[in-house]
Scaffold this active site. Structure first.
Site, PDB file in Angstrom:
ATOM      1  N   PHE A  15      63.252 -54.518  26.740  1.00 40.69           N
ATOM      2  CA  PHE A  15      63.473 -54.346  25.310  1.00 40.69           C
ATOM      3  C   PHE A  15      64.638 -53.388  25.088  1.00 40.69           C
ATOM      4  CE2 PHE A  15      59.047 -55.591  25.773  1.00 40.69           C
ATOM      5  CZ  PHE A  15      58.966 -56.626  24.852  1.00 40.69           C
ATOM      6  N   LEU A  40      33.520 -50.053  29.815  1.00 38.02           N
ATOM      7  CA  LEU A  40      34.146 -51.207  30.475  1.00 38.02           C
ATOM      8  C   LEU A  40      35.030 -52.015  29.531  1.00 38.02           C
ATOM      9  CD1 LEU A  40      31.280 -52.472  32.836  1.00 38.02           C
ATOM     10  CD2 LEU A  40      33.114 -50.826  33.310  1.00 38.02           C
ATOM     11  N   TYR A  73      47.568 -43.203  17.885  1.00 36.32           N
ATOM     12  CA  TYR A  73      47.065 -42.780  19.196  1.00 36.32           C
ATOM     13  C   TYR A  73      47.457 -41.333  19.474  1.00 36.32           C
ATOM     14  CZ  TYR A  73      46.924 -42.324  24.285  1.00 36.32           C
ATOM     15  OH  TYR A  73      46.698 -41.868  25.568  1.00 36.32           O
ATOM     16  N   GLY A 130      38.025 -50.298  31.433  1.00 41.03           N
ATOM     17  CA  GLY A 130      37.700 -50.129  32.845  1.00 41.03           C
ATOM     18  C   GLY A 130      37.133 -51.385  33.458  1.00 41.03           C
TER      19      GLY A 130
END
Length: 319
Positions: free
Chosen positions: A200, A33, A140, A36
């Site tokens: 941007f 969570l 990432y 989520g």
């Protein structure tokens, strides 16, 4: 079939859970969570509030004995990964390794992994095929790439079947402003709050936006198709940020004020994923036009977004 979905309270995962239940499967949801929301979880799913790195996950899997695991639980913010690479790796790499070990131990028949276009980095050629060189420009992207490599090695060493789905920029209801397609949520929320849209750079940078319901259908197909394969899931179309803002303005039936700011460092100018492999391997194709998907998304936020729900949709990183 008994199916576990990590990240099943999140944006894509919760839509997948709904569809799996609709098709008659028994679903187990594991979610910390952090990204989520419990309100997204169907009451028909067995829910466990748990981080994928917690030791208790092993007990959950032993108890539930899933036949298939959809691994969607992840740290999803590029910006956060670049500030906290160790934390990003702990969730996206270490967490994936633990799940892989449990899958092998318990005889799970298949793992279906949510990967990302971020692993490609700056494209050499558009649209990007699955065989494109991988050169991520964020931690990432590196962590997702690493997780992919571990999954393929587990297939070679232990015979664990997999499908790796590399998602383009997924958008739709329940999405917050975090993640790679969060620009759509930001634009819509600014519209609801009568704020200008922030673009941007010059707004000519392009992305490949794919509606969440189409993505879910690709995931469902991967239950029985796409074994031992890495597959792009995308619309296969480039849309500029300026075009996106124009469509949202048209659908809202009111003009937007635009503010142009300096381009974000490290932002990729253009991105688009080829989806021919998905059409062949999964017998899947996207069916939702951009205007149709944006309208459904805008209708959702018009009904659900207010001051009380703001925290669900606006990331603390972009407030």
């Amino acid at each position: 079939m008994k199916i576990m979905v990590t990240g099943g309270a999140g944006f894509i995962g919760s839509h997948l859970v709904d569809e799996l239940i609709k098709q008659g499967h028994k679903v187990v949801v594991v979610d910390s969570l952090v990204n989520g929301d419990l309100e997204n979880v169907s009451p028909e799913a067995n829910f466990y509030h748990m981080d994928i790195n917690e030791p208790g996950l092993h007990d959950v899997m032993v108890h539930e004995r899933p036949e298939v695991v959809y691994h969607f639980g992840a740290q999803i913010s590029v910006e956060h990964s670049n500030r906290n690479p160790l934390e990003d790796s702990f969730t996206n790499v270490n967490g994936t390794l633990k799940i892989l070990n449990y899958c092998v131990e318990l005889g799970v028949s298949k793992i279906i992994f949510a990967s990302s276009a971020a692993i490609y980095g700056v494209p050499e050629l558009l649209p990007i095929q699955e065989g494109h060189p991988l050169s991520p420009i964020s931690f990432y992207g590196v962590s997702k790439w690493s997780a992919e490599r571990y999954i393929t090695m587990y297939e070679k060493r232990f015979g664990l079947n997999y499908s790796i789905l590399r998602f383009a920029n997924v958008y739709g209801p329940r999405q917050n402003s975090l993640g790679q397609a969060g620009v759509i949520t930001k634009f819509i929320i600014n519209k609801l709050e009568n704020k200008p849209i922030i673009i941007f750079g010059d707004g000519e940078q392009t992305r490949d936006f794919i509606y969440v319901k189409d993505v879910v259908q690709s995931c469902i197909r991967a239950l029985t198709k796409g074994d031992h394969q890495i597959i792009n899931i995308s619309s296969g179309k480039e849309v500029s940020v300026r075009q996106l803002a124009s469509v949202i303005s048209k659908l809202s039936r009111q003009p937007f004020n635009y503010i142009y700011e300096q381009v974000v460092e490290g932002d990729i100018p253009n991105s688009c994923l080829a989806n021919q492999h998905a059409k062949f391997s999964l017998d899947w194709k996207p069916n939702t036009l951009l205007e149709e998907g944006l309208k459904e998304t805008m209708d959702y936020y018009s009904m659900n977004y207010n001051s009380e729900s703001k925290e669900r949709y606006v990331s603390s990183e972009v407030k």
